[in-house]
Motif scaffolding. Structure first.
Motif, PDB file in Angstrom:
ATOM      1  N   LYS A   1      35.629  46.688  37.279  1.00  0.00           N
ATOM      2  CA  LYS A   1      35.339  46.469  35.860  1.00  0.00           C
ATOM      3  C   LYS A   1      36.005  45.184  35.376  1.00  0.00           C
ATOM      4  O   LYS A   1      35.400  44.400  34.625  1.00  0.00           O
ATOM      5  N   GLU A   2      37.256  44.985  35.792  1.00  0.00           N
ATOM      6  CA  GLU A   2      37.954  43.751  35.410  1.00  0.00           C
ATOM      7  C   GLU A   2      37.238  42.531  35.985  1.00  0.00           C
ATOM      8  O   GLU A   2      37.138  41.488  35.337  1.00  0.00           O
ATOM      9  N   GLN A   3      36.727  42.674  37.198  1.00  0.00           N
ATOM     10  CA  GLN A   3      36.008  41.560  37.810  1.00  0.00           C
ATOM     11  C   GLN A   3      34.718  41.259  37.057  1.00  0.00           C
ATOM     12  O   GLN A   3      34.369  40.087  36.861  1.00  0.00           O
ATOM     13  N   LEU A   4      34.007  42.302  36.638  1.00  0.00           N
ATOM     14  CA  LEU A   4      32.792  42.093  35.855  1.00  0.00           C
ATOM     15  C   LEU A   4      33.092  41.306  34.578  1.00  0.00           C
ATOM     16  O   LEU A   4      32.345  40.394  34.209  1.00  0.00           O
TER      17      LEU A   4
ATOM     18  N   PRO B   1      44.827  42.582  47.852  1.00  0.00           N
ATOM     19  CA  PRO B   1      44.048  41.816  46.893  1.00  0.00           C
ATOM     20  C   PRO B   1      44.183  40.326  47.033  1.00  0.00           C
ATOM     21  O   PRO B   1      45.276  39.781  46.969  1.00  0.00           O
ATOM     22  N   GLY B   2      43.023  39.669  47.198  1.00  0.00           N
ATOM     23  CA  GLY B   2      42.987  38.214  47.167  1.00  0.00           C
ATOM     24  C   GLY B   2      43.528  37.526  48.391  1.00  0.00           C
ATOM     25  O   GLY B   2      43.587  36.317  48.443  1.00  0.00           O
TER      26      GLY B   2
ATOM     27  N   GLY C   1      42.317  40.043  41.043  1.00  0.00           N
ATOM     28  CA  GLY C   1      43.636  39.831  40.462  1.00  0.00           C
ATOM     29  C   GLY C   1      43.515  39.041  39.175  1.00  0.00           C
ATOM     30  O   GLY C   1      42.431  38.608  38.778  1.00  0.00           O
ATOM     31  N   ARG C   2      44.648  38.837  38.530  1.00  0.00           N
ATOM     32  CA  ARG C   2      44.642  38.129  37.242  1.00  0.00           C
ATOM     33  C   ARG C   2      44.171  36.685  37.377  1.00  0.00           C
ATOM     34  O   ARG C   2      43.729  36.077  36.403  1.00  0.00           O
TER      35      ARG C   2
END
Length: 342
Positions: free
Chosen positions: A82-85, A31-32, A165-166
Motif C-alpha cells: 500500500k505504501e508503495q502504491l 527490503p531494498g 522503504g522510505r
C-alpha cells in the motif's frame, strides 16, 4: 510402534524442509537490498504479458514499445505494498508527463474489492492487472512482494528494487530519471546517499564506507573480498562492534569459524546487549557441529531481540542438526509466524 515413530520422523522431516524453504525466501528478501527477481537481471530482456484488470479489461505489457516503464508487483492487502502504491502515484504525477509509463501487477489472492478500495483511496491513475494464474510471477521469478523493476526503451531490465522503504521514491524514481536522461548518475548518487547529521571522525567514516562496500560484496557471493573490506574496517576502527559483526559474518561464509568466533566475541565485549553478536556466536557453534552450545547462545539472542524471527530460524536449524525434529519444526514455525507479522 517402530512404524509409528518412523512416520513421525518422516512428517517432521517434511515440515523441516518446508519451513527451511519458506525461511530461505524471507532471508533473501531484506527490503531494498536483495534481488527482487530470480529470472530478471540487469540487461535481461523483459518478458511481455497480457492480463486483465479487476474490471475485466485487457492489460498488456509490451517491452519493445520504446518507452521506459516502472513495473511493480504488489499484494493489495499488504501494508508495504500500500505504501508503495502511494509512492507510485506520486512518481506517476511527476514522471508520466516525461513519457515514463507505470504498470502494477497484483497478487492472485487480491480481490476486486481490495483493488477498488486501493484505487479510490490512493487515486491510482495507472492499470492494476491481476496475475490470476501466477504465470507472470513465475516467469519473472518473484522473490518478494512488493517488488519493482525499471525497463528501458530497448525493452531490457535496467534496475530492480525489492520490498519498500522510505527512500523508494528517491531510489526508484531517481533511477528512472537517470534512464530517461533527466538526472545524471552523480546527481542520483548524491540523492540516495544518506546525509550524516552527526559529524564523524575520518576513521569512523572510512570504516562505515568499507562496511557498506563489504556488505555489497557479500550479497554478490564474494565473501573473501567482503572479508578484506570488513577486516580493514576493524583495523581502522577496532571499537566498532558493527564492523566486527560484519567481519564475523563474512568469515562464517568463508567457513573460517574460529576466526569468526573471535570477531563475534569481541563485538559482544564492546556491545554486551548486541543480539547480532550473540546470534553470530551461536551460528559459529552451529556450523562447527556444536548444537547444544548453539542452542544456548541463540536462545539468549532471541531473548535480547524484540523481533526474534531470525534467531528462531537458527534455533530450528540447531535442533535439526541435533536430530530433535519436533523442536526444529516448532522453531521454524515460530520464525515464519514472526516474519509474517513483521
Amino acid at each position: 510402534m517402530n512404524r509409528g515413530r518412523a512416520m513421525v520422523r518422516h512428517t517432521c522431516r517434511g515440515s523441516v524442509v518446508l519451513f527451511t524453504v519458506l525461511l530461505a525466501l524471507f532471508f533473501s528478501t531484506v527490503p531494498g537490498t536483495g534481488a527482487a527477481f530470480r529470472n530478471m537481471k540487469e540487461g535481461s530482456p523483459a518478458l511481455p504479458f497480457a492480463l486483465k484488470d479487476f474490471e475485466g479489461k485487457d492489460v498488456a505489457f509490451k517491452p519493445d514499445s520504446g518507452k521506459i516503464t516502472i513495473l511493480s508487483f504488489v499484494k493489495l492487502s499488504q501494508d508495504r505494498s500500500k505504501e508503495q502504491l502511494k509512492d507510485l502515484v506520486a512518481l506517476h504525477k511527476e514522471l508520466s508527463p516525461k513519457g515514463i509509463e507505470f504498470l502494477v501487477v497484483a497478487s492472485y489472492t487480491d480481490t476486486a474489492e481490495e483493488a477498488k478500495k486501493a484505487i479510490a483511496e490512493f487515486g491510482v491513475p495507472f492499470p492494476i492487472a491481476q496475475d490470476k494464474d501466477q504465470k507472470v510471477y513465475g516467469d519473472y521469478g518473484l522473490f518478494i512482494l512488493p517488488a519493482s523493476g525499471i525497463i528501458g526503451k530497448d525493452g531490457k531490465f535496467v534496475f530492480e528494487h525489492s520490498s519498500h522503504g522510505r527512500d523508494f521514491k528517491d531510489v526508484v524514481g531517481g533511477k528512472a530519471k537517470v534512464v530517461a536522461g533527466l538526472m545524471t548518475e552523480d546527481e542520483y548518487r548524491k540523492l540516495i546517499t544518506p546525509v550524516e547529521s552527526v559529524k564523524k571522525s575520518k576513521e569512523e567514516s572510512e570504516s562505515e564506507r568499507l562496511i557498506s562496500l563489504g556488505r555489497t560484496l557479500l550479497k554478490r557471493g564474494m565473501p573473501d573480498k567482503a572479508a578484506e573490506r570488513f577486516g580493514k574496517a576493524v583495523e581502522i576502527d577496532p571499537k566498532n562492534p558493527a564492523a566486527r559483526i560484519a567481519f564475523g559474518e563474512s568469515l562464517v561464509a568463508s567457513k573460517k569459524y574460529d576466526d569468526a568466533l573471535v570477531q563475534f566475541t569481541k563485538a559482544r565485549e564492546l556491545a554486551p546487549n548486541s543480539k547480532e553478536a550473540q546470534l553470530g556466536i551461536g551460528t559459529v557453534h552451529l556450523e562447527k557441529g556444536e548444537a547444544d552450545k548453539a542452542i544456548r547462545e541463540i536462545s539468549d539472542a532471541a531473548m535480547l531481540n524484540p523481533k526474534p524471527g531470525k534467531a528462531y530460524f537458527w534455533l530450528g536449524a540447531a535442533y535439526e542438526k541435533k536430530g530433535d525434529l519436533p523442536n526444529a519444526v516448532k522453531y521454524y514455525k515460530k520464525a515464519v509466524e514472526k516474519f509474517i507479522k513483521e
